[in-house]
Design a protein around this motif. Structure first.
Motif, short mmCIF file in Angstrom:
data_model
loop_
_atom_site.label_atom_id
_atom_site.label_comp_id
_atom_site.label_asym_id
_atom_site.label_seq_id
_atom_site.Cartn_x
_atom_site.Cartn_y
_atom_site.Cartn_z
N THR A 133 -9.78 28.10 -44.64
CA THR A 133 -8.58 28.79 -43.81
C THR A 133 -9.02 30.05 -43.90
OG1 THR A 133 -6.99 27.37 -45.30
CG2 THR A 133 -6.21 29.44 -44.24
N VAL A 134 -8.92 30.72 -42.36
CA VAL A 134 -9.26 31.91 -41.93
C VAL A 134 -8.08 32.39 -41.24
CG1 VAL A 134 -10.77 33.25 -40.46
CG2 VAL A 134 -11.66 30.86 -41.55
N LYS A 135 -7.69 33.69 -41.78
CA LYS A 135 -6.53 34.52 -41.49
C LYS A 135 -7.05 35.86 -40.42
CE LYS A 135 -2.90 32.62 -44.11
NZ LYS A 135 -2.29 32.73 -45.39
N ILE A 174 -14.62 28.94 -36.93
CA ILE A 174 -15.21 28.09 -37.92
C ILE A 174 -16.88 28.72 -38.02
CG2 ILE A 174 -16.06 25.94 -38.49
CD1 ILE A 174 -13.15 24.91 -37.73
N ALA A 175 -17.23 28.54 -36.70
CA ALA A 175 -18.81 28.79 -36.50
C ALA A 175 -19.38 30.22 -37.19
CB ALA A 175 -19.18 28.69 -34.94
N ASN A 176 -18.37 31.26 -36.62
CA ASN A 176 -18.63 32.38 -37.45
C ASN A 176 -18.44 32.48 -39.00
OD1 ASN A 176 -19.48 33.71 -34.88
ND2 ASN A 176 -17.24 34.13 -34.40
N ALA A 177 -17.55 31.90 -39.44
CA ALA A 177 -17.16 31.76 -40.72
C ALA A 177 -18.45 31.06 -41.43
CB ALA A 177 -16.05 30.79 -41.20
N ILE A 178 -19.20 29.96 -40.93
CA ILE A 178 -20.19 29.29 -41.49
C ILE A 178 -21.44 30.40 -41.51
CG2 ILE A 178 -21.99 27.76 -41.19
CD1 ILE A 178 -19.75 26.00 -39.92
N LEU A 222 -17.88 36.75 -39.66
CA LEU A 222 -16.46 37.27 -39.71
C LEU A 222 -16.31 38.74 -40.03
CD1 LEU A 222 -14.30 34.20 -40.90
CD2 LEU A 222 -14.95 34.89 -38.42
N ARG A 223 -15.74 39.64 -39.37
CA ARG A 223 -15.14 40.85 -39.62
C ARG A 223 -13.88 41.11 -39.70
NH1 ARG A 223 -19.28 41.24 -40.97
NH2 ARG A 223 -21.48 41.77 -40.10
N ASP A 224 -13.59 42.51 -40.19
CA ASP A 224 -12.30 42.67 -40.51
C ASP A 224 -11.67 42.54 -38.85
OD1 ASP A 224 -11.66 42.90 -42.79
OD2 ASP A 224 -12.06 45.05 -42.85
N PRO A 225 -10.34 42.12 -38.71
CA PRO A 225 -9.25 41.73 -39.52
C PRO A 225 -9.30 40.20 -40.10
CG PRO A 225 -8.49 41.77 -37.62
CD PRO A 225 -9.77 42.22 -37.33
N ALA A 226 -10.43 39.61 -39.64
CA ALA A 226 -10.45 38.35 -39.96
C ALA A 226 -10.89 38.05 -41.48
CB ALA A 226 -11.72 37.69 -38.97
N ASP A 246 -23.33 27.71 -52.43
CA ASP A 246 -21.86 28.29 -52.05
C ASP A 246 -22.21 29.28 -50.88
OD1 ASP A 246 -19.61 29.31 -51.54
OD2 ASP A 246 -18.97 29.51 -53.56
N VAL A 247 -21.94 29.10 -49.71
CA VAL A 247 -22.24 30.07 -48.74
C VAL A 247 -21.45 31.33 -48.78
CG1 VAL A 247 -22.28 30.52 -46.19
CG2 VAL A 247 -22.93 28.21 -46.91
N LEU A 248 -20.41 31.06 -49.40
CA LEU A 248 -19.25 32.33 -49.38
C LEU A 248 -19.67 33.22 -50.61
CD1 LEU A 248 -15.99 30.53 -48.58
CD2 LEU A 248 -17.68 31.64 -46.89
N ALA A 249 -20.59 32.74 -51.35
CA ALA A 249 -20.80 33.65 -52.64
C ALA A 249 -22.45 34.05 -52.51
CB ALA A 249 -20.98 32.80 -53.95
N LEU A 250 -23.02 34.04 -51.26
CA LEU A 250 -24.24 34.71 -51.20
C LEU A 250 -24.48 35.95 -51.04
CD1 LEU A 250 -25.70 32.36 -48.02
CD2 LEU A 250 -26.22 32.08 -50.53
N GLY A 251 -25.48 36.59 -51.65
CA GLY A 251 -25.67 37.91 -51.76
C GLY A 251 -26.24 38.64 -50.50
#
Lengths: 360, 316
Positions: B21-23, B60-64, B68-72, B85-90
């Protein structure tokens, strides 16, 4: 669905272009260079007929549209509306009469409607300028009628352009063109900026206008599939000249010119399997750029010529399908598009591959 | 919901997206651009994501890629790549992840080449910075890379403006696969190109995919192109997936009315002329439900009863 045009051979075509040439000049006083964008185009559109003009970007199709719309002054040639040479009649710019006969629908419905006016304003203005507004009650009736014709509801007359979707805006642009009751509509890529799911609706609307009101249309597009869907005839443009023309289904089923074959083979079609063959494609490109032979060579009726653009008839004359003799090369090669450079590159690659095979 | 269809190549998924989910957050309200989207891409699989502008496919592509930059902001769900886990990468892991694991080609990528550097220097740059090769070795590899996409290696000395649009796009694709990523994201890679060049680029990608075996996430609104190229595909609308199946199955029998409208926008080039209908102006789908498996491997979001009625009315 009828595919036959209502035009017969004896009738005067609604729009006829003959020998239209457009040169663009550039450079300074001593180094003038000329680019020939249109090299003598002959095209006619019968009454109630839809003709599609297809080609890649840079082929000159938009220049032709701009010349017909009188936004550019052609260097030479004739534009006949109802048999009258309008370039002679209105020498410097299009007259109101011309605009009443021929209307345009542009690519971008976001840019063609002034955002500060309500929808009703655009249509009222068109009607008033051409003396068709009448008294307030008549005007109201005409506005409602126009909106209904293009598939919108009359209450949208009070909306601003930003309140409408792209498809709805394009319908307003079509209603505005219809307000003057034109004989010919020139539609330059009318669906390419719309969301794909509403495109077909606009094509259906244009077809309906032809079927019900007998309006002739020149539909300019790069999308062969939509040209086939909408148009009775298709004319293919390459490097500023027409290379092939014919009844839509016949032309796409039996493309005769290598450039048309190249375009047809480039359309993605899931129904076709193994549609892409790189070596066949390279051969087609090479054939377009450097013709070696013409498939109609040896026909005594229409002898080939390298100096005159002979039109060979293809198949049944009823299909009005002709192809320009492939041996003919225009004097000015205006093919300044990607095709040329990429074709050379491919040829080079093929040679180097052959060399590699030979040395191995 | 898990989408576990058979795909060519291995069943081992390269990319797994779960309930993403992206807001886009504003001061007064926020917009959900991607709403609980799940799909996975197998090794060597070409997965297509279709939809119109604004449906969330590029988000979605940018999320992968974690671009994504603010405000996303990613408001929920997970993105896993090869188990990571891609979202946890340093920061450093992310730098390696981009380009080496996943590479992306943007819509007008050919215009993203540096105009004052030769093509060769730009490719050499990738090898020296990311792979640590010497300049000589990098040049040799750069030449190989251009040959892979059928560009004459002599072009290494050319500047971008000396190449045609199609050649520039091919050069960009070559650069994207330079480090042999396991996933290539193509966001409308041919939209800015002419039709003839478009199909040649796609054929090139397919050939490269065959040789190098990477997976592809292919994003476009052109359904014919997508069906021709992809193994499996998903159709997005308003941030949600409304239908997903093998590309051939969707082409043969699209089930969701939105998919049908998208398909209808591309008239066939053969056979008799059949009247087609698109989506009527102003028809909107809302509250799109979760996907349900209608036939094996074919998932469709069911339509609420009131919406199917509206749709029938709009069509007549």
């Amino acid at each position: 669905m009828t595919v036959h045009s209502k035009a017969s051979e004896s009738e005067v075509p609604a729009l006829e272009v003959s020998g239209l040439v457009k040169d663009f000049h550039s450079g300074g006083l001593f180094s003038r260079t000329t680019v020939r964008a249109l090299g003598g185009v002959d095209l006619s559109i019968g009454r109630g007929e839809i003709v599609a003009l297809v080609g890649e970007s840079g082929s000159g199709k938009s220049t032709l549209a701009r010349c017909i719309a009188r936004l550019e002054k052609p260097t030479a040639g004739k534009i006949l509306l109802d048999g009258v040479n309008v370039l002679k009649r209105d020498r410097f710019q299009a007259s109101k009469d011309y605009r009443a006969q021929l209307q345009m629908v542009f690519q971008d419905p976001f840019g063609s409607l002034n955002p500060v006016h309500r929808i009703g304003h655009f249509l009222t203005r068109s009607l008033a300028l051409h003396g068709k507004a009448g008294n307030p009650a008549e005007l109201r009736g005409r506005l409602d009628g126009l909106m209904t014709t293009v598939g919108l509801t009359p209450d949208m007359l009070n909306s601003y352009p930003h309140e409408l979707s792209g498809g709805q805006r394009q319908r307003v642009a079509i209603a505005r063109a219809l307000a003057v009751e034109p004989e010919v509509i020139l539609a330059d890529e009318p669906t390419s900026m719309l969301d794909v799911s509403v495109r077909i609706g606009i094509l259906n609307l244009l077809r309906g206008l032809r079927d019900r009101q007998g309006i002739s249309m020149l539909y300019i597009t790069h999308d062969l599939a939509s040209a086939r869907y909408l148009a009775d005839r298709i004319a293919v443009m390459f490097a500023g000249e027409l290379v092939e023309e014919g009844e839509s289904l016949d032309l796409l089923a039996n493309p005769a010119h290598p450039y048309t074959r190249l375009l047809v083979s480039a359309v993605p079609d899931p129904a076709r399997t193994g549609s892409y063959d790189p070596s066949a494609r390279a051969a087609l490109r090479a054939a377009v750029m450097e013709p070696a032979s013409c498939a109609y060579d040896g026909d005594p009726q229409q002898p080939c010529s390298a100096t005159a653009p002979v039109r060979h008839q293809v198949g049944d004359p009823a299909n009005r399908h002709w192809v320009r003799c492939h041996l003919y090369r225009p004097a000015s090669a205006a093919a300044g598009n990607a095709l040329a450079t990429d074709a050379l590159e491919d040829a080079h690659q093929d040679e180097s591959r052959k060399a590699a095979v030979a040395s191995a | 919901m898990t989408v576990s269809q058979t795909s060519p190549g291995s069943h081992q998924p390269v990319l797994e997206i779960q309930d993403l989910t992206v807001k886009y957050r504003g001061d007064t309200r926020s917009t959900t651009a991607v709403d609980r989207v799940s799909f996975s891409i197998g090794t060597g699989e070409i997965f297509g994501l279709a939809g119109e502008s604004g449906c969330g496919k590029s988000t979605i592509a940018n999320a992968i890629m974690r671009l994504l930059r603010d405000p996303a902001e990613i408001a929920g769900g997970s993105i896993r790549f090869g188990g990571k886990d891609v979202l946890a990468l340093g920061k450093e892991e992310l730098r390696r992840f981009r380009w080496q694991d996943v590479a992306m080609v943007f819509q007008s990528a050919m215009n993203s080449l540096n105009p004052v550097m030769t093509i060769g220097d730009q490719i050499v740059d990738i090898y020296t910075t990311h792979a640590g090769y010497s300049r000589k070795e990098s040049l040799r590899r750069a030449a190989e890379l251009l040959e892979l996409v059928r560009i004459d290696p002599a072009r290494l000395k050319s500047y971008p403006h000396q190449l045609s649009g199609g050649m520039r796009q091919r050069a960009v694709i070559a650069m994207a696969v330079a480090l042999k990523p396991s996933l290539l994201i193509l966001d409308e890679p041919t939209t800015a190109l002419d039709v003839v060049v478009q199909q040649e680029i796609m054929a090139q990608i397919k050939e490269l995919q065959h040789q190098l075996g990477f997976s592809v996430l292919f994003i476009t609104h052109d359904m014919s192109l997508m069906v021709e190229l992809s193994h499996r595909m998903a159709v997005m609308y308003g941030g949600r997936i409304v239908e997903t199946a093998k590309a051939k199955d969707i082409h043969a029998a699209p089930r969701h009315p939105y998919t049908q409208a998208l398909m209808g926008a591309f008239p066939p080039l053969t056979g008799p002329r059949v009247p087609l209908t698109g989506l009527a102006d102003g028809v909107k789908f809302s509250n799109i439900a979760d996907l349900q498996e209608e036939t094996p491997g074919h998932f469709v979001a069911p339509l609420p009863a009131d919406q199917s009625a509206v749709l029938e009315g709009a069509r007549s």
